[in-house]
Enzyme design. Structure first.
Site, PDB file in Angstrom:
ATOM      1  N   VAL A  41      82.474  88.051  -3.409  1.00 50.01           N
ATOM      2  CA  VAL A  41      83.692  87.000  -4.005  1.00 50.01           C
ATOM      3  C   VAL A  41      84.813  87.594  -4.920  1.00 50.01           C
ATOM      4  O   VAL A  41      85.833  87.070  -5.025  1.00 50.01           O
ATOM      5  CB  VAL A  41      82.532  86.184  -5.120  1.00 50.01           C
ATOM      6  CG1 VAL A  41      83.583  85.291  -6.329  1.00 50.01           C
ATOM      7  CG2 VAL A  41      81.607  85.532  -4.800  1.00 50.01           C
ATOM      8  N   GLY A  64      87.200  87.566  -1.947  1.00 49.62           N
ATOM      9  CA  GLY A  64      87.591  86.359  -1.793  1.00 49.62           C
ATOM     10  C   GLY A  64      88.685  86.118  -2.751  1.00 49.62           C
ATOM     11  O   GLY A  64      89.748  85.114  -2.492  1.00 49.62           O
ATOM     12  N   GLU A  65      88.399  86.086  -4.099  1.00 52.52           N
ATOM     13  CA  GLU A  65      89.221  85.644  -5.110  1.00 52.52           C
ATOM     14  C   GLU A  65      90.483  86.433  -5.107  1.00 52.52           C
ATOM     15  O   GLU A  65      91.605  86.001  -5.331  1.00 52.52           O
ATOM     16  CB  GLU A  65      88.457  85.842  -6.389  1.00 52.52           C
ATOM     17  CG  GLU A  65      89.336  85.261  -7.584  1.00 52.52           C
ATOM     18  CD  GLU A  65      88.718  84.852  -8.919  1.00 52.52           C
ATOM     19  OE1 GLU A  65      89.348  84.230  -9.624  1.00 52.52           O
ATOM     20  OE2 GLU A  65      87.483  84.770  -8.903  1.00 52.52           O
ATOM     21  N   SER A  66      90.436  87.933  -4.859  1.00 54.09           N
ATOM     22  CA  SER A  66      91.450  88.521  -4.826  1.00 54.09           C
ATOM     23  C   SER A  66      92.612  88.108  -3.931  1.00 54.09           C
ATOM     24  O   SER A  66      93.447  87.735  -4.136  1.00 54.09           O
ATOM     25  CB  SER A  66      91.171  89.954  -4.530  1.00 54.09           C
ATOM     26  OG  SER A  66      90.557  90.348  -5.480  1.00 54.09           O
ATOM     27  N   SER A  85      93.683  84.128  -4.607  1.00 51.40           N
ATOM     28  CA  SER A  85      94.798  83.955  -5.810  1.00 51.40           C
ATOM     29  C   SER A  85      95.696  84.584  -5.421  1.00 51.40           C
ATOM     30  O   SER A  85      96.988  84.145  -5.906  1.00 51.40           O
ATOM     31  CB  SER A  85      93.915  84.573  -7.025  1.00 51.40           C
ATOM     32  OG  SER A  85      92.957  83.848  -7.552  1.00 51.40           O
TER      33      SER A  85
END
Length: 143
Positions: A61, A64-66, A69
């Protein structure tokens, strides 16, 4: 290209100048490709595992978020900020060694909302996790 069009942005240079944040750096993320249409980063399994030796679900996660975003912020452009409002992940395989690679592609690029899908694969190209992130894009406050 029209005279008043913005100059193309070198995404990797933009990402390097912005920085990826302390957590992503501690986890060993490395961007290898970066544009509005496609972002790619790698992360080592070693150092990011659960006690039983599997890559931690939260590590997927973070990757993925890095990616999602940062991609949303590149899309947002100067004077705007993208902030995550929803993220989900489905883990379908466990990586136990080597590196994992996240490939981020946009599903929706709007003026105020972006949605990205990040597919994370192991060294053998097998899908380990699928992450979807939604970002809200807003204007930065005027100072």
């Amino acid at each position: 290209m029209p005279e008043n069009a913005p100059a193309p942005v070198d995404g990797l240079e933009w990402a390097a100048n912005r920085g990826m944040g302390a957590l992503a750096e501690k986890m060993g993320l490395r961007f290898t490709e970066f544009s509005v249409e496609r972002c790619v980063a790698t992360m080592p399994v070693e150092g990011n595992t659960q006690p039983v030796g599997l890559l931690h679900g939260g590590a997927y996660v973070v990757l993925g978020e890095s990616l999602g975003s940062m991609a949303a912020n590149l899309h947002a452009g100067p004077g705007r900020l993208a902030v995550g409002v929803d993220i989900n992940a489905t883990h379908t395989r466990s990586a136990t060694s080597g590196i994992v690679t996240g490939v981020c592609t946009p599903l929706h690029l709007g003026r105020t909302v972006t949605v990205h899908e990040i597919v994370v694969t192991d060294d053998e190209g097998r899908r380990c996790s699928t992450i979807r992130i939604t970002n809200h894009v807003k204007d930065l406050p005027q100072r």
